[in-house]
Design a protein around this motif. Structure first.
Motif, PDB file in Angstrom:
ATOM      1  N   ARG A  97      -3.342   1.978  17.811  1.00  0.00           N
ATOM      2  CA  ARG A  97      -2.484   2.067  16.627  1.00  0.00           C
ATOM      3  C   ARG A  97      -2.799   1.049  15.539  1.00  0.00           C
ATOM      4  N   ASP A  98      -3.898   0.319  15.624  1.00  0.00           N
ATOM      5  CA  ASP A  98      -4.206  -0.614  14.537  1.00  0.00           C
ATOM      6  C   ASP A  98      -4.154   0.109  13.193  1.00  0.00           C
ATOM      7  N   PHE A  99      -3.447  -0.484  12.244  1.00  0.00           N
ATOM      8  CA  PHE A  99      -3.291   0.059  10.894  1.00  0.00           C
ATOM      9  C   PHE A  99      -2.608   1.429  10.882  1.00  0.00           C
ATOM     10  N   GLY A 100      -2.051   1.868  11.995  1.00  0.00           N
ATOM     11  CA  GLY A 100      -1.377   3.161  12.027  1.00  0.00           C
ATOM     12  C   GLY A 100      -2.282   4.335  11.725  1.00  0.00           C
ATOM     13  N   LEU A 101      -3.586   4.198  11.995  1.00  0.00           N
ATOM     14  CA  LEU A 101      -4.537   5.227  11.569  1.00  0.00           C
ATOM     15  C   LEU A 101      -4.278   6.573  12.247  1.00  0.00           C
ATOM     16  N   ASP A 102      -3.961   6.560  13.537  1.00  0.00           N
ATOM     17  CA  ASP A 102      -3.669   7.818  14.217  1.00  0.00           C
ATOM     18  C   ASP A 102      -2.406   8.462  13.668  1.00  0.00           C
ATOM     19  N   PHE A 103      -1.396   7.646  13.377  1.00  0.00           N
ATOM     20  CA  PHE A 103      -0.160   8.165  12.803  1.00  0.00           C
ATOM     21  C   PHE A 103      -0.430   8.821  11.451  1.00  0.00           C
ATOM     22  N   ASN A 105      -0.192  -7.118   9.235  1.00  0.00           N
ATOM     23  CA  ASN A 105      -0.406  -5.788   8.666  1.00  0.00           C
ATOM     24  C   ASN A 105       0.620  -4.812   9.240  1.00  0.00           C
ATOM     25  N   PHE A 106       1.384  -4.180   8.361  1.00  0.00           N
ATOM     26  CA  PHE A 106       2.424  -3.246   8.773  1.00  0.00           C
ATOM     27  C   PHE A 106       2.177  -1.886   8.124  1.00  0.00           C
ATOM     28  N   THR A 107       2.335  -0.830   8.916  1.00  0.00           N
ATOM     29  CA  THR A 107       2.198   0.536   8.410  1.00  0.00           C
ATOM     30  C   THR A 107       3.398   1.343   8.872  1.00  0.00           C
ATOM     31  N   LEU A 108       4.051   2.019   7.919  1.00  0.00           N
ATOM     32  CA  LEU A 108       5.243   2.806   8.221  1.00  0.00           C
ATOM     33  C   LEU A 108       4.983   4.262   7.851  1.00  0.00           C
ATOM     34  N   VAL A 109       5.050   5.123   8.848  1.00  0.00           N
ATOM     35  CA  VAL A 109       4.831   6.555   8.670  1.00  0.00           C
ATOM     36  C   VAL A 109       6.105   7.264   9.092  1.00  0.00           C
ATOM     37  N   PRO A 110       6.657   8.157   8.258  1.00  0.00           N
ATOM     38  CA  PRO A 110       7.900   8.835   8.633  1.00  0.00           C
ATOM     39  C   PRO A 110       7.802   9.516   9.994  1.00  0.00           C
ATOM     40  N   GLY A 111       8.833   9.320  10.801  1.00  0.00           N
ATOM     41  CA  GLY A 111       8.881   9.957  12.096  1.00  0.00           C
ATOM     42  C   GLY A 111       8.024   9.316  13.165  1.00  0.00           C
ATOM     43  N   ARG A 112       7.402   8.189  12.859  1.00  0.00           N
ATOM     44  CA  ARG A 112       6.529   7.506  13.814  1.00  0.00           C
ATOM     45  C   ARG A 112       6.966   6.050  13.969  1.00  0.00           C
ATOM     46  N   PRO A 113       6.651   5.410  15.106  1.00  0.00           N
ATOM     47  CA  PRO A 113       6.964   3.989  15.237  1.00  0.00           C
ATOM     48  C   PRO A 113       6.205   3.160  14.195  1.00  0.00           C
ATOM     49  N   VAL A 114       6.772   2.036  13.824  1.00  0.00           N
ATOM     50  CA  VAL A 114       6.100   1.130  12.890  1.00  0.00           C
ATOM     51  C   VAL A 114       4.871   0.536  13.564  1.00  0.00           C
ATOM     52  N   ALA A 115       3.708   0.625  12.899  1.00  0.00           N
ATOM     53  CA  ALA A 115       2.491  -0.018  13.398  1.00  0.00           C
ATOM     54  C   ALA A 115       2.414  -1.421  12.807  1.00  0.00           C
ATOM     55  N   MET A 116       2.129  -2.412  13.640  1.00  0.00           N
ATOM     56  CA  MET A 116       2.197  -3.807  13.176  1.00  0.00           C
ATOM     57  C   MET A 116       0.995  -4.632  13.609  1.00  0.00           C
ATOM     58  N   PHE A 118       0.852  -1.186   0.000  1.00  0.00           N
ATOM     59  CA  PHE A 118       0.000   0.000   0.000  1.00  0.00           C
ATOM     60  C   PHE A 118       0.893   1.243   0.000  1.00  0.00           C
ATOM     61  N   GLY A 119       0.781   2.047  -1.039  1.00  0.00           N
ATOM     62  CA  GLY A 119       1.605   3.226  -1.146  1.00  0.00           C
ATOM     63  C   GLY A 119       2.963   2.910  -1.748  1.00  0.00           C
ATOM     64  N   ASN A 120       3.912   3.814  -1.544  1.00  0.00           N
ATOM     65  CA  ASN A 120       5.220   3.737  -2.176  1.00  0.00           C
ATOM     66  C   ASN A 120       6.296   3.504  -1.128  1.00  0.00           C
ATOM     67  N   PRO A 121       6.855   2.302  -1.046  1.00  0.00           N
ATOM     68  CA  PRO A 121       7.864   2.027  -0.019  1.00  0.00           C
ATOM     69  C   PRO A 121       9.055   2.973  -0.119  1.00  0.00           C
ATOM     70  N   GLY A 122       9.416   3.584   0.979  1.00  0.00           N
ATOM     71  CA  GLY A 122      10.555   4.494   0.992  1.00  0.00           C
ATOM     72  C   GLY A 122      10.629   5.247   2.297  1.00  0.00           C
ATOM     73  N   PRO A 123      11.698   6.003   2.482  1.00  0.00           N
ATOM     74  CA  PRO A 123      11.936   6.666   3.770  1.00  0.00           C
ATOM     75  C   PRO A 123      11.089   7.912   4.012  1.00  0.00           C
ATOM     76  N   SER A 124      10.595   8.550   2.973  1.00  0.00           N
ATOM     77  CA  SER A 124       9.940   9.851   3.146  1.00  0.00           C
ATOM     78  C   SER A 124       8.444   9.813   2.901  1.00  0.00           C
ATOM     79  N   THR A 125       7.887   8.649   2.633  1.00  0.00           N
ATOM     80  CA  THR A 125       6.455   8.532   2.390  1.00  0.00           C
ATOM     81  C   THR A 125       5.849   7.496   3.336  1.00  0.00           C
ATOM     82  N   ALA A 126       4.566   7.648   3.599  1.00  0.00           N
ATOM     83  CA  ALA A 126       3.841   6.655   4.388  1.00  0.00           C
ATOM     84  C   ALA A 126       3.449   5.497   3.469  1.00  0.00           C
TER      85      ALA A 126
END
Length: 365
Positions: free
Chosen positions: A347-353, A175-186, A154-162
């Motif tokens: 933090r499910d799905f990193g929605l708050d992040f 399910n993993f969600t990575l948001v820059p500057g935030r902990p990884v949601a898993m 989902f989205g574009n894997p990289g350091p500067s994008t969610a």
């Protein structure tokens, strides 16, 4: 960069051209002609080994897929598909093992290894292989398929994008969600096992989720009668997990026996059980979550049990606190069929992040 081998780094960089296929208006539409390639991510800027490893492995997977197949693997981060998780056998979006070339299958396993611990990866592979056991044991077993586990980015894997990724099939949803500057949601993270103990054949006696079962029962059996009055919430199993797909808010208030009301040995057992779930994830990610739990106060976590305490009987348990909701059920097939899920209520799905990320003016993926 510990944990990120030169081979994996180069593999991720070589696959970065696959990210160009991510820039399209919606899933199912053809990408625009001659899309410009996304810039090669600087893994030194990703921030930690976990993010670098996952981004590199995700790009490597996309790069290993033929263009048409890759198109089915990628969704926008805000697509509703990302929240549509389940653990039953069903048709799924994404690309299953059976539609991947050999290099794609290998890359898919590398993505799991980059995100899970060795123990967690072993459980995931063990769950997938139980499809072969069910194929042999069940009357309609031909419907069971260890190759029907689908991968989605989902989205574009990289350091500067969610961005995020998912692997899902029967009894497995990660399910993993990575948001820059935030902990990884898993979370949510679902692991199931049918059969919980293989009754016959080459894998006889195998128990993929043995620790989850044994540690939970040992804790319940250690409770004194006054503790059981608070910790045992039902004489019979609840029949399944309560906070399944679409029901994450079903358990808003923790119930059961608080860890603050346990003995020191019992608290140690309860924390060991929580660690069993957290340590399915890559080491740094597990430590991140365990540190959050300790900061929020382990004494606030409550343990609840339902059902008999004897082995072989349907049973259920729950651990619920400020940063976690763990459910386990073993009811079906004469108590030989486990469902377990780990949620983070915040933090499910990193929605708050993601909300905070977009509120700061970042563009949607």
């Amino acid at each position: 960069m510990a944990g990120l081998t030169r081979r994996r780094l180069l593999h991720g960089l070589a696959a970065s051209a696959a990210a160009g296929a991510l820039a399209r208006p919606a899933h199912g539409q053809n990408p625009p002609p001659a899309p410009s390639l996304a810039p090669v991510p600087s893994f030194a800027d990703v921030g930690d080994a976990s993010r670098a490893a996952m981004a590199g492995a995700a790009l490597a997977l996309l790069g290993a897929l033929p263009a048409e197949t890759r198109r089915h693997a990628v969704f926008a981060l805000e697509d509703k598909e990302r929240l549509d998780w389940h653990y039953i056998p069903r048709r799924r979006a994404g690309v299953p093992f059976k539609d991947m070339p050999a290099t794609g299958r290998a890359a898919a396993h590398e993505l799991m290894k980059a995100s899970l611990s060795a123990v967690g990866y072993g459980k995931a592979v063990g769950i997938i292989r139980l499809e072969e056991v069910l194929r042999r044991l069940e009357t309609f077993g031909l419907m069971r398929d260890p190759d029907n586990y689908a991968f989605t980015v989902f989205g574009n894997p990289g350091p500067s994008t969610a961005w995020g990724w998912r692997v899902e099939g029967h009894h497995l949803s990660l399910n993993f969600t990575l948001v820059p500057g935030r902990p990884v949601a898993m979370t949510p993270a679902f692991f199931g096992a049918n059969p919980a103990e293989v009754p016959s054949g080459p894998q006889k006696g195998q128990r993929v989720l043995a620790a989850e079962q044994d540690l939970g029962r040992a804790l319940a059996r250690s409770l004194t009668d006054p503790q059981r009055a608070r910790g045992v919430i039902a004489a019979q199993s609840l029949g399944d997990i309560v906070s399944g797909p679409g029901r994450a808010d079903s358990l808003a208030t923790p119930t059961g026996l608080a860890l603050s009301d346990m003995t020191g040995d019992q608290r140690t057992q309860a924390l060991r059980l929580i660690e069993e779930y957290a340590r399915n994830m890559r080491g740094e990610l597990a430590e991140q979550e365990l540190a959050r739990m300790r900061q929020a106060g382990p004494e606030l976590i409550r343990f609840a049990w339902a059902g008999p305490l004897e082995p072989g009987k349907p049973h259920y348990y729950r651990l619920h606190g400020p940063t976690l909701l763990i459910e386990y059920d073993n009811t079906q097939n004469d108590a030989n069929h486990i469902h377990s899920v780990w949620h983070d209520p915040r933090r499910d799905f990193g929605l708050d992040f993601l909300k905070a990320h977009y509120d700061r003016g970042h563009h949607h993926a």
